[in-house]
Design a protein around this motif. Structure first.
Motif, PDB file in Angstrom:
ATOM      1  N   TYR A 132      11.831 -10.591   2.258  1.00 24.41           N
ATOM      2  CA  TYR A 132      10.443 -10.897   2.600  1.00 24.41           C
ATOM      3  C   TYR A 132      10.027 -12.207   1.927  1.00 24.41           C
ATOM      4  CZ  TYR A 132       9.961  -5.958   3.973  1.00 24.41           C
ATOM      5  OH  TYR A 132      10.109  -4.720   4.571  1.00 24.41           O
ATOM      6  N   THR A 187       2.222  -3.367   6.243  1.00 27.41           N
ATOM      7  CA  THR A 187       1.102  -4.079   6.870  1.00 27.41           C
ATOM      8  C   THR A 187       1.104  -5.570   6.578  1.00 27.41           C
ATOM      9  OG1 THR A 187      -0.394  -3.755   4.987  1.00 27.41           O
ATOM     10  CG2 THR A 187      -0.274  -1.988   6.628  1.00 27.41           C
ATOM     11  N   GLY A 188       1.912  -5.992   5.628  1.00 30.20           N
ATOM     12  CA  GLY A 188       1.958  -7.394   5.249  1.00 30.20           C
ATOM     13  C   GLY A 188       1.143  -7.726   4.017  1.00 30.20           C
ATOM     14  N   ARG A 189       0.238  -6.798   3.598  1.00 30.43           N
ATOM     15  CA  ARG A 189      -0.619  -7.136   2.465  1.00 30.43           C
ATOM     16  C   ARG A 189      -1.162  -5.869   1.816  1.00 30.43           C
ATOM     17  NH1 ARG A 189      -3.982 -11.600   1.059  1.00 30.43           N
ATOM     18  NH2 ARG A 189      -5.912 -11.003  -0.012  1.00 30.43           N
ATOM     19  N   TYR A 190      -1.186  -5.886   0.491  1.00 32.71           N
ATOM     20  CA  TYR A 190      -1.909  -4.865  -0.271  1.00 32.71           C
ATOM     21  C   TYR A 190      -2.872  -5.592  -1.198  1.00 32.71           C
ATOM     22  CZ  TYR A 190      -3.153  -1.265  -3.613  1.00 32.71           C
ATOM     23  OH  TYR A 190      -3.868  -0.400  -4.414  1.00 32.71           O
ATOM     24  N   ASP A 191      -4.127  -5.202  -1.142  1.00 34.28           N
ATOM     25  CA  ASP A 191      -5.146  -5.820  -1.992  1.00 34.28           C
ATOM     26  C   ASP A 191      -6.053  -4.709  -2.495  1.00 34.28           C
ATOM     27  OD1 ASP A 191      -6.884  -7.413  -3.322  1.00 34.28           O
ATOM     28  OD2 ASP A 191      -7.652  -8.485  -1.574  1.00 34.28           O
ATOM     29  N   ASP A 218       6.006 -10.798   3.891  1.00 36.94           N
ATOM     30  CA  ASP A 218       6.200 -11.216   5.277  1.00 36.94           C
ATOM     31  C   ASP A 218       7.698 -11.198   5.564  1.00 36.94           C
ATOM     32  OD1 ASP A 218       5.918 -12.261   7.806  1.00 36.94           O
ATOM     33  OD2 ASP A 218       5.776 -14.344   7.104  1.00 36.94           O
ATOM     34  N   SER A 239       4.280 -13.085  -2.092  1.00 37.75           N
ATOM     35  CA  SER A 239       3.164 -13.674  -2.831  1.00 37.75           C
ATOM     36  C   SER A 239       2.539 -12.575  -3.675  1.00 37.75           C
ATOM     37  CB  SER A 239       2.120 -14.261  -1.883  1.00 37.75           C
ATOM     38  OG  SER A 239       1.003 -14.748  -2.613  1.00 37.75           O
ATOM     39  N   THR A 248      -2.875  -8.233  -5.614  1.00 36.28           N
ATOM     40  CA  THR A 248      -2.713  -8.642  -4.225  1.00 36.28           C
ATOM     41  C   THR A 248      -1.232  -8.929  -4.004  1.00 36.28           C
ATOM     42  OG1 THR A 248      -4.921  -9.630  -4.151  1.00 36.28           O
ATOM     43  CG2 THR A 248      -3.347 -10.315  -2.462  1.00 36.28           C
ATOM     44  N   GLU A 303       1.609  -9.724  -1.039  1.00 39.70           N
ATOM     45  CA  GLU A 303       1.842 -10.113   0.341  1.00 39.70           C
ATOM     46  C   GLU A 303       3.332 -10.153   0.619  1.00 39.70           C
ATOM     47  OE1 GLU A 303      -0.117 -13.772   1.153  1.00 39.70           O
ATOM     48  OE2 GLU A 303      -2.136 -12.988   0.788  1.00 39.70           O
ATOM     49  N   ALA A 315       2.242  -3.013   1.461  1.00 42.88           N
ATOM     50  CA  ALA A 315       2.448  -4.437   1.701  1.00 42.88           C
ATOM     51  C   ALA A 315       3.612  -4.664   2.657  1.00 42.88           C
ATOM     52  CB  ALA A 315       2.692  -5.160   0.380  1.00 42.88           C
TER      53      ALA A 315
END
Length: 358
Positions: free
Chosen positions: A113, A81-85, A131, A116, A127, A129, A78
């Motif tokens: 960061y 890359t900005g996100r883990y799902d 940033d 979320s 999930t 997130e 996350a």
């Protein structure tokens, strides 16, 4: 003739009861609950982990990963890359379930960061997130106006520290364009105070039960003057006696919620006091009486808590039964060892009837 060892055991019970019955007063005394909080100005150069440790709006993901290594790869993904799902291990799910999903920011690997989080248990997945952002954004979003905070927070900001007997909400506070992190100077001190309060709250009603039971047994020794003086009447009367003593004590010395003072806490005491009668019943083999009165007492205590406090009372009343049961275990051997023989009990009752007749 009263054996000295048995008399000493009852005196010891009485002394323990008196000490425990004062535990809540000691625990809640001003001096014992004083805690020190510090306030320090925080800037972009301050360690992000320090802010995340004390502000509820900033999640310390570094500490979370250290606690649960199974989260290392999802969180690193996350952050990169900005996100883990995707799926996560059950241990990771349990840890993330305790994370504040309403928090807007997080700290990981020394950086701030936007944050979320969404976790689900069927299937086990998350999930996450992240940033990248800066301190100024975090300060604007996570800080609270010092003007709206408690007087203790403002005093800590003014002088650097504050020592008091009330709980201060840690976090980042803003005043005059500067941001201050208010936090405990010693976390162990806060934990110790909390445990003292909980311990005093639980031990106080147990102490009242021991005190009344001790007085009842001393009275039985004085009246009957034998090694085993406890009759059914005395064993039973200890229960309402504990209730009456606690009601009198709270009326004279305490303030606060009537439901807590007159129902919930005394409920723990009467369940504890029942241990003396339980030991008496075991000695006599009165199993029906033991089971019947146990069920009736538990039902009455929980019902009274529910009526007085509602759903919360039902929950805490049930927990109170467990606390009272553990407390009653000390009184069971007293009831068993000091229970009068059935013949002695009957003779005593007949004697009283003859005396009252004449």
């Amino acid at each position: 003739m009263v054996p000295r060892k048995r008399l000493a055991a009852v005196v010891a019970l009485l002394l323990v009861g008196i000490a425990l019955s004062q535990s809540f007063a000691v625990a809640t005394s001003t001096s014992s609950l004083e805690s020190t909080y510090e306030a320090e100005e925080v800037t972009a150069d301050s360690p992000p982990g320090l802010v995340a440790s004390y502000d509820a709006d900033v999640v310390n993901l570094a500490a979370t990963v250290n606690e649960t290594p199974q989260l290392r790869e999802p969180v690193a993904t996350a952050a990169r890359t900005g996100r883990y799902d995707g799926d996560i291990e059950p241990e990771a799910y349990m840890t993330l379930s305790d994370v504040n999903e309403d928090a807007d920011f997080a700290v990981y690997d020394g950086r701030y960061y936007r944050f979320s989080l969404n976790v689900s248990g069927d299937p086990v997945r998350a999930t996450i997130e992240l940033d990248p952002t800066d301190w100024e954004t975090v300060a604007a979003g996570a800080s609270s106006p010092a003007a709206n905070a408690s007087a203790d927070v403002r005093e800590a900001i003014d002088g650097g520290t504050v020592t008091n007997s009330t709980f201060v909400v840690p976090g980042v506070y803003e005043r005059g364009g500067a941001h201050y992190l208010v936090h405990p100077a010693n976390e162990g001190e806060i934990l110790g105070n909390f445990l003292a309060l909980v311990g005093g709250f639980l031990f106080n009603p147990i102490g009242w039960a021991y005190t009344v039971a001790g007085l009842g047994l001393l009275g039985a020794f004085r009246v009957r003057r034998r090694a085993r003086p406890l009759d059914r009447r005395t064993a039973v009367l200890v229960v309402p006696g504990t209730l009456a003593a606690m009601w009198l004590g709270t009326t004279l010395t305490n303030t606060g919620s009537l439901g807590m003072r007159y129902v919930l806490i005394p409920g723990i005491g009467v369940v504890t006091a029942f241990g003396l009668f339980a030991g008496f019943c075991i000695r006599r083999g009165s199993w029906k009486s033991l089971v019947g009165w146990s069920v009736a007492l538990a039902a009455v205590v929980v019902a009274a808590d529910a009526v007085a406090i509602g759903l919360v009372g039902t929950i805490f009343g049930t927990l109170g039964l467990v606390v009272g049961w553990f407390g009653s275990l000390l009184l069971v051997p007293y009831g068993y060892a000091l229970a009068a023989d059935l013949d002695d009990d009957d003779m005593s009752d007949n004697g009283r009837n003859v005396e009252s007749y004449y």
